[in-house]
Motif scaffolding. Structure first.
Motif, PDB file in Angstrom:
ATOM      1  N   ARG A  54       7.007   5.431   1.800  1.00 40.49           N
ATOM      2  CA  ARG A  54       7.369   4.681   0.590  1.00 40.49           C
ATOM      3  C   ARG A  54       6.496   3.427   0.451  1.00 40.49           C
ATOM      4  N   VAL A  55       6.269   2.714   1.604  1.00 39.90           N
ATOM      5  CA  VAL A  55       5.427   1.496   1.560  1.00 39.90           C
ATOM      6  C   VAL A  55       3.978   1.851   1.205  1.00 39.90           C
ATOM      7  N   GLU A  58       3.683   2.459  -2.281  1.00 41.23           N
ATOM      8  CA  GLU A  58       3.753   1.194  -3.026  1.00 41.23           C
ATOM      9  C   GLU A  58       2.417   0.467  -2.974  1.00 41.23           C
ATOM     10  N   ILE A  59       1.764   0.453  -1.788  1.00 39.69           N
ATOM     11  CA  ILE A  59       0.454  -0.208  -1.640  1.00 39.69           C
ATOM     12  C   ILE A  59      -0.584   0.453  -2.536  1.00 39.69           C
ATOM     13  N   LEU A  62       0.127  -0.492  -6.156  1.00 40.73           N
ATOM     14  CA  LEU A  62      -0.207  -1.885  -6.486  1.00 40.73           C
ATOM     15  C   LEU A  62      -1.718  -2.114  -6.459  1.00 40.73           C
ATOM     16  N   HIS A  88       1.378  -8.869  -9.863  1.00 40.27           N
ATOM     17  CA  HIS A  88       1.455  -7.831  -8.832  1.00 40.27           C
ATOM     18  C   HIS A  88       0.715  -8.173  -7.558  1.00 40.27           C
ATOM     19  N   HIS A  91       3.063  -8.973  -4.649  1.00 44.65           N
ATOM     20  CA  HIS A  91       3.786  -7.762  -4.190  1.00 44.65           C
ATOM     21  C   HIS A  91       2.918  -6.917  -3.262  1.00 44.65           C
ATOM     22  N   LEU A  92       1.640  -6.836  -3.571  1.00 44.86           N
ATOM     23  CA  LEU A  92       0.738  -6.063  -2.725  1.00 44.86           C
ATOM     24  C   LEU A  92       0.620  -6.684  -1.348  1.00 44.86           C
ATOM     25  N   ALA A  95       3.726  -5.883   0.610  1.00 49.81           N
ATOM     26  CA  ALA A  95       3.767  -4.478   1.029  1.00 49.81           C
ATOM     27  C   ALA A  95       2.843  -4.237   2.201  1.00 49.81           C
ATOM     28  N   ARG A  98       4.487  -5.486   5.377  1.00 52.34           N
ATOM     29  CA  ARG A  98       5.522  -4.557   5.864  1.00 52.34           C
ATOM     30  C   ARG A  98       4.883  -3.354   6.554  1.00 52.34           C
ATOM     31  N   ALA A  99       3.778  -2.873   5.956  1.00 52.74           N
ATOM     32  CA  ALA A  99       3.085  -1.740   6.566  1.00 52.74           C
ATOM     33  C   ALA A  99       2.532  -2.106   7.928  1.00 52.74           C
TER      34      ALA A  99
END
Length: 726
Positions: A54-55, A58-59, A62, A88, A91-92, A95, A98-99
């Motif tokens: 999911r991450v 998302e990356i 973005l 954005h 947000h990138l 993400a 988190r990755a």
């Protein structure tokens, strides 16, 4: 040896069961843990992979948004795309962080770091392009986004993400492979353990089967031993009773001859000794019957007052010889009549009073009787026998009712006895719904209290009372068949006193020969004889087809075990008199035969047609009964007997419907006894046939139908048809 082997198998079986149980439990626990662990690890990997996917998505999304926003801003100069970029960008970054955190679990931190570094350079380049757009330098911004350096960073960014995804896939594959290996190992160990457990259980089953087989064989051996014991007792009973019958008979005859005082005393002592020996034999046989559950109890009406008075009268001689007083005290509220096995109760009381006299040298014997109401129909009868004798110690009272047991060896030596009397009495009392209790103190006497469960009853009919004293003036021609000459002599003297003529034979063959040559009214047939026994001779006579084949035959035997009487009746004999012979009983049997014109033969092989040809009633017997008890009383007895017969026939049909052949035969036996008393010949014959010949339920059902017809005809002949069985 069988018992030792069985015990050895049992000793091996217990640890084998324990080991198998422990191993089975361990296999189950290990399998559960391995399965749970594999599922848990795999689930954790799958959950993290799904989160990273999911991450990563998302990356990628973005990254495309930022790249497209920058290019559109550069190509159009529209500040809208600048604002979209700024929205954005943060947000990138988040993400990617988190990755990077998740990558630690997949050993892909370097790949994410490469992506993060490339992203920082790309963001810096894109920010410069945004500033150029703000300054209106669109072309410079577009040129900046197509430089080799920018393209290189985009490539490094994409490579880092691809490496991470590859690491992720490798990790998932490795985890799945590990889980598969774990499952394979678990399955292999589970199958092996299952094989071991099945093998152990198979061994247990084999041991159990072998143990069961040995126990079955042991039970068969025990049954054979019990059967051998019963046969031995039957044989010994006959072999001992037969000469004892001669001894008692001859001593009884001698007592009625002219004797001086010394001779009379010696004969009386010899007679008492022989009677004591007979008592011992009866005790042993009674206890054997009780042990095998073959002791049968009867229900007869009796009066406690009469029974106690009789015991006091009979036992007073022994008391007076020792200078003892004996008296009775009966509760004034005692009912007049009870129903129970009066003979067995009398046996218990004789034993208790006899013991009291034996162990008392001075003082008195007292018999007290009372009752306790249980219901409107049942009471507990309590009879106590107290004495002033030697008493019993507390530590030996509990042993009194054990077989072959007395208080101590000195008592056995001094007073004698088998030690079976109290054991038999206790068994009998328990069988009659009660028991015997003892209270005693050494030197101050003992109190034995017998309790039995009784039903309240009415006075027995006059017919029952008079039946024990049948009088006849008709002389019979009697054939005495016995291989013992002393018994022949004794019975001959009795018959001479009764006024009957007689001849003798020593075995079954001689009896058949004499029966064919001369007419006799009755045969007194011993059972166990050489050359041909009494049962075989009886069957030969019954099946001969000759005119006198229905001659009354009385079994005169020392066999006294349960079932002997029924066996002889089934063979075709009419009566049964046990040795040692009671002259009164023999006289009454012969008197009944003399007073009966038509004798009902209980023949196991009689065809149905013979029974069907019997008259409904023995009119001569009815006439005799009417003269004895009066026509009105006879009619009432007839009505009551046929009513009871109808009820028993219903019980027979009910038992047949329940597929219970034994219960049907039992009811048929009761029906036969009731109707025989009033001379209902045909019904009695069919009831005897059902009792003795029915081997299956179908046979019993067919015979019950014939019994229906016979009883209906009998009812209609003597009473209104609406009472007949429907």
């Amino acid at each position: 040896m069988s018992m030792i082997n069985t015990k050895s198998d049992h000793n091996r079986l217990i640890p084998l069961l324990l080991a198998t149980g422990v191993l089975t439990g361990a296999v189950i626990l290990w399998t559960v843990w391995a399965s749970w662990s594999s599922i848990n690890i795999t689930s954790d990997i799958v959950a993290r992979a799904a989160a990273f996917e999911r991450v990563a998505g998302e990356i990628t999304y973005l990254d495309e948004v930022l790249t497209n926003s920058t290019r559109l801003a550069a190509s159009t100069g529209d500040l809208h795309w600048v604002r979209r970029y700024n929205e954005h960008a943060d947000h990138l970054d988040a993400a990617i962080e988190r990755a990077f955190s998740m990558a630690q679990h997949f050993h892909a931190a370097n790949a994410i770091a490469q992506t993060r570094d490339a992203n920082e350079i790309l963001v810096a380049t894109e920010n410069k392009a945004i500033l150029l757009v703000r300054d209106g330098r669109h072309k410079d911004a577009s040129d900046l986004l197509v430089t080799p350096s920018y393209k290189m960073q985009k490539m490094l960014y994409a490579e880092g993400m691809q490496v991470f995804i590859n690491k992720l896939n490798d990790e998932i594959t490795a985890t799945n492979n590990a889980a598969a290996r774990r499952v394979s190992i678990s399955l292999g160990m589970g199958l092996f353990s299952l094989f071991v457990v099945i093998s152990l259980w198979a061994a247990i089953v084999r041991l159990l089967y072998r143990q069961q087989h040995k126990l079955t064989k042991l039970n068969i051996d025990l049954d054979a031993a019990n059967s051998a014991k019963s046969d031995f007792l039957a044989t010994m009973s006959h072999e001992i009773r037969t000469p004892l019958n001669g001894v008692l008979g001859m001593l009884g005859l001698l007592q009625n001859t002219s004797l001086d005082d010394e001779q009379a005393k010696q004969i009386r002592m010899a007679y008492n000794s022989a009677t004591s020996l007979l008592t011992i034999i009866n005790d042993i046989l009674d206890f054997s019957k009780l042990e095998e559950g073959k002791m049968e109890l009867e229900q007869t009406s009796f009066s406690v007052h009469q029974m106690v008075d009789e015991i006091v009268s009979l036992m007073s001689t022994g008391c007076h010889e020792k200078g003892l007083n004996i008296h009775a005290k009966i509760d004034k509220s005692m009912p007049a009549w009870f129903s129970a096995d009066a003979g067995r109760l009398r046996q218990i009381l004789y034993n208790l009073v006899g013991n009291a006299i034996k162990f008392t040298d001075e003082g008195q014997i007292e018999i007290t009787a009372s009752h306790r109401v249980i219901s409107s129909e049942e009471v507990d009868l309590l009879i106590s026998v107290s004495d002033t004798g030697i008493g019993i110690k507390d530590n030996v009272q509990s042993k009194l009712f054990e077989r072959f047991s007395q208080a101590d060896n000195s008592i056995a030596r001094k007073f004698g006895g088998t030690g079976l009397g109290l054991a038999i009495s206790q068994h009998l009392a328990i069988a009659m719904g009660g028991g015997i209790e003892v209270e005693s103190q050494p030197g101050f006497g003992s109190i034995f209290t017998v309790r039995i469960r009784c039903c309240l009853s009415e006075s027995p009919s006059e017919l029952d009372i008079k039946s024990e004293h049948i009088v006849t003036e008709k002389s019979l021609r009697v054939l005495i068949v016995d291989d013992n000459h002393i018994n022949q002599y004794f019975v001959s003297n009795l018959l001479d006193k009764f006024g009957h003529a007689f001849e003798t034979a020593s075995n079954g063959k001689e009896a058949i020969s004499a029966w064919k040559k001369r007419p006799f009214d009755v045969i007194l047939m011993d059972v166990q004889m050489p050359e041909m026994d009494g049962v075989t001779a009886t069957r030969h006579i019954r099946q001969s087809g000759l005119a006198n084949a229905d001659i009354p035959i009385v079994a005169l035997t020392a066999n006294a075990l349960v079932g002997d009487r029924e066996k002889y009746l089934a063979a075709g004999m009419n009566e049964y008199v046990r040795k040692p012979i009671d002259p009164k009983k023999l006289h009454n049997v012969l008197a009944r035969i003399a007073n009966t014109t038509t004798t009902s033969i209980v023949n196991n092989s009689s065809p149905v047609d013979n029974v069907a040809s019997l008259p409904l009633f023995d009119e001569d017997r009815l006439s005799s009964l009417g003269s004895l008890i009066g026509e009105e009383t006879l009619q009432q007895i007839l009505e009551d007997s046929l009513d009871e017969a109808v009820s028993l026939l219903r019980s027979i049909h009910s038992a047949i419907d329940d597929n219970d052949l034994s219960a049907a035969k039992k009811s048929a036996h009761g029906l036969k006894g009731i109707v025989s008393n009033v001379g209902a010949e045909r019904v009695s014959g069919f009831a005897s046939e059902l009792e003795l010949e029915a081997k299956t339920i179908e046979q019993a059902k067919s015979m019950a139908g014939q019994l229906d017809t016979a009883l209906t005809q009998t009812c209609k002949a003597r009473k209104s048809s609406d009472i007949c069985f429907q």
